[in-house]
Design a protein around this motif. Structure first.
Motif, PDB file in Angstrom:
ATOM      1  N   GLU A  19       0.822  -1.213   0.000  1.00 21.86           N
ATOM      2  CA  GLU A  19       0.000   0.000   0.000  1.00 21.86           C
ATOM      3  C   GLU A  19       0.855   1.261   0.000  1.00 21.86           C
ATOM      4  O   GLU A  19       0.475   2.267  -0.599  1.00 21.86           O
ATOM      5  CB  GLU A  19      -0.974  -0.031   1.176  1.00 21.86           C
ATOM      6  CG  GLU A  19      -2.073  -1.054   0.949  1.00 21.86           C
ATOM      7  CD  GLU A  19      -2.905  -1.375   2.177  1.00 21.86           C
ATOM      8  OE1 GLU A  19      -2.715  -0.731   3.230  1.00 21.86           O
ATOM      9  OE2 GLU A  19      -3.746  -2.285   2.071  1.00 21.86           O
ATOM     10  N   LEU A  20       2.038   1.225   0.654  1.00 23.64           N
ATOM     11  CA  LEU A  20       2.962   2.361   0.585  1.00 23.64           C
ATOM     12  C   LEU A  20       3.443   2.584  -0.852  1.00 23.64           C
ATOM     13  O   LEU A  20       3.545   3.714  -1.324  1.00 23.64           O
ATOM     14  CB  LEU A  20       4.181   2.125   1.481  1.00 23.64           C
ATOM     15  CG  LEU A  20       4.026   2.343   2.976  1.00 23.64           C
ATOM     16  CD1 LEU A  20       5.314   1.932   3.686  1.00 23.64           C
ATOM     17  CD2 LEU A  20       3.697   3.795   3.278  1.00 23.64           C
ATOM     18  N   ILE A  21       3.752   1.486  -1.551  1.00 20.82           N
ATOM     19  CA  ILE A  21       4.240   1.582  -2.933  1.00 20.82           C
ATOM     20  C   ILE A  21       3.130   2.042  -3.863  1.00 20.82           C
ATOM     21  O   ILE A  21       3.316   2.921  -4.703  1.00 20.82           O
ATOM     22  CB  ILE A  21       4.796   0.219  -3.396  1.00 20.82           C
ATOM     23  CG1 ILE A  21       6.030  -0.158  -2.568  1.00 20.82           C
ATOM     24  CG2 ILE A  21       5.127   0.246  -4.892  1.00 20.82           C
ATOM     25  CD1 ILE A  21       6.452  -1.605  -2.709  1.00 20.82           C
ATOM     26  N   GLU A  22       1.952   1.446  -3.714  1.00 24.89           N
ATOM     27  CA  GLU A  22       0.827   1.691  -4.624  1.00 24.89           C
ATOM     28  C   GLU A  22       0.084   2.984  -4.279  1.00 24.89           C
ATOM     29  O   GLU A  22      -0.601   3.536  -5.118  1.00 24.89           O
ATOM     30  CB  GLU A  22      -0.129   0.494  -4.548  1.00 24.89           C
ATOM     31  CG  GLU A  22      -1.144   0.407  -5.641  1.00 24.89           C
ATOM     32  CD  GLU A  22      -0.589   0.178  -7.027  1.00 24.89           C
ATOM     33  OE1 GLU A  22      -1.335   0.456  -7.979  1.00 24.89           O
ATOM     34  OE2 GLU A  22       0.566  -0.273  -7.188  1.00 24.89           O
ATOM     35  N   ASP A  23       0.212   3.441  -3.039  1.00 23.53           N
ATOM     36  CA  ASP A  23      -0.537   4.587  -2.535  1.00 23.53           C
ATOM     37  C   ASP A  23      -2.041   4.348  -2.648  1.00 23.53           C
ATOM     38  O   ASP A  23      -2.810   5.241  -2.968  1.00 23.53           O
ATOM     39  CB  ASP A  23      -0.129   5.874  -3.245  1.00 23.53           C
ATOM     40  CG  ASP A  23      -0.469   7.114  -2.405  1.00 23.53           C
ATOM     41  OD1 ASP A  23      -0.529   6.983  -1.164  1.00 23.53           O
ATOM     42  OD2 ASP A  23      -0.701   8.178  -2.996  1.00 23.53           O
ATOM     43  N   ALA A  24      -2.427   3.087  -2.406  1.00 22.87           N
ATOM     44  CA  ALA A  24      -3.837   2.682  -2.454  1.00 22.87           C
ATOM     45  C   ALA A  24      -3.946   1.308  -1.809  1.00 22.87           C
ATOM     46  O   ALA A  24      -2.941   0.633  -1.594  1.00 22.87           O
ATOM     47  CB  ALA A  24      -4.326   2.622  -3.896  1.00 22.87           C
ATOM     48  N   ASP A  25      -5.173   0.889  -1.514  1.00 25.87           N
ATOM     49  CA  ASP A  25      -5.383  -0.445  -0.959  1.00 25.87           C
ATOM     50  C   ASP A  25      -5.036  -1.506  -1.998  1.00 25.87           C
ATOM     51  O   ASP A  25      -5.204  -1.295  -3.197  1.00 25.87           O
ATOM     52  CB  ASP A  25      -6.848  -0.626  -0.541  1.00 25.87           C
ATOM     53  CG  ASP A  25      -7.206   0.205   0.681  1.00 25.87           C
ATOM     54  OD1 ASP A  25      -6.281   0.643   1.399  1.00 25.87           O
ATOM     55  OD2 ASP A  25      -8.406   0.411   0.913  1.00 25.87           O
ATOM     56  N   LYS A  63      10.692  -0.933  -2.577  1.00 24.75           N
ATOM     57  CA  LYS A  63      10.602   0.210  -1.662  1.00 24.75           C
ATOM     58  C   LYS A  63      11.853   0.274  -0.809  1.00 24.75           C
ATOM     59  O   LYS A  63      12.275  -0.729  -0.243  1.00 24.75           O
ATOM     60  CB  LYS A  63       9.359   0.033  -0.776  1.00 24.75           C
ATOM     61  CG  LYS A  63       9.212   1.048   0.341  1.00 24.75           C
ATOM     62  CD  LYS A  63       8.672   2.360  -0.170  1.00 24.75           C
ATOM     63  CE  LYS A  63       8.502   3.387   0.934  1.00 24.75           C
ATOM     64  NZ  LYS A  63       9.734   4.065   1.321  1.00 24.75           N
ATOM     65  N   GLY A  68      11.723   7.696   0.981  1.00 23.06           N
ATOM     66  CA  GLY A  68      10.432   7.566   0.310  1.00 23.06           C
ATOM     67  C   GLY A  68      10.465   6.937  -1.068  1.00 23.06           C
ATOM     68  O   GLY A  68       9.419   6.763  -1.686  1.00 23.06           O
ATOM     69  N   SER A  70      10.295   4.547  -4.199  1.00 20.95           N
ATOM     70  CA  SER A  70       9.702   3.255  -4.556  1.00 20.95           C
ATOM     71  C   SER A  70       9.481   3.217  -6.066  1.00 20.95           C
ATOM     72  O   SER A  70       9.453   4.244  -6.735  1.00 20.95           O
ATOM     73  CB  SER A  70       8.371   3.043  -3.829  1.00 20.95           C
ATOM     74  OG  SER A  70       7.404   3.965  -4.258  1.00 20.95           O
TER      75      SER A  70
END
Length: 75
Positions: A19-25, A63, A68, A70
């Protein structure tokens, strides 16, 4: 086995890293592995996780543990 890792000073599980990489669920994520590379921004260790952002897509994300940076293997 749930494999948590420290990323940017906080513990994350595989889904959290994805989710950190995708910036979404994300729907599902594989175990976190050490990517055999250095971060191009800070030289830190890079982690790798495979995940499904949608039903029809599987992505490998990378990541940095320290900053930050990724990226993914999407074309």
């Amino acid at each position: 086995m749930d494999q948590n890792r420290v990323v940017e000073g906080r513990m994350v599980n595989p889904s959290g890293l994805a989710e950190l990489i995708e910036d979404a669920d994300v729907m599902e994520a594989t175990e976190i592995e050490d990517a055999d590379r250095e971060c191009p921004e800070c030289g830190g260790d890079v982690l790798e996780v495979g995940y499904m952002p949608s039903v029809s897509e599987f992505v490998t994300g990378y990541k940095c543990q320290d900053c930050g940076w990724s990226e993914t293997d999407r074309e």
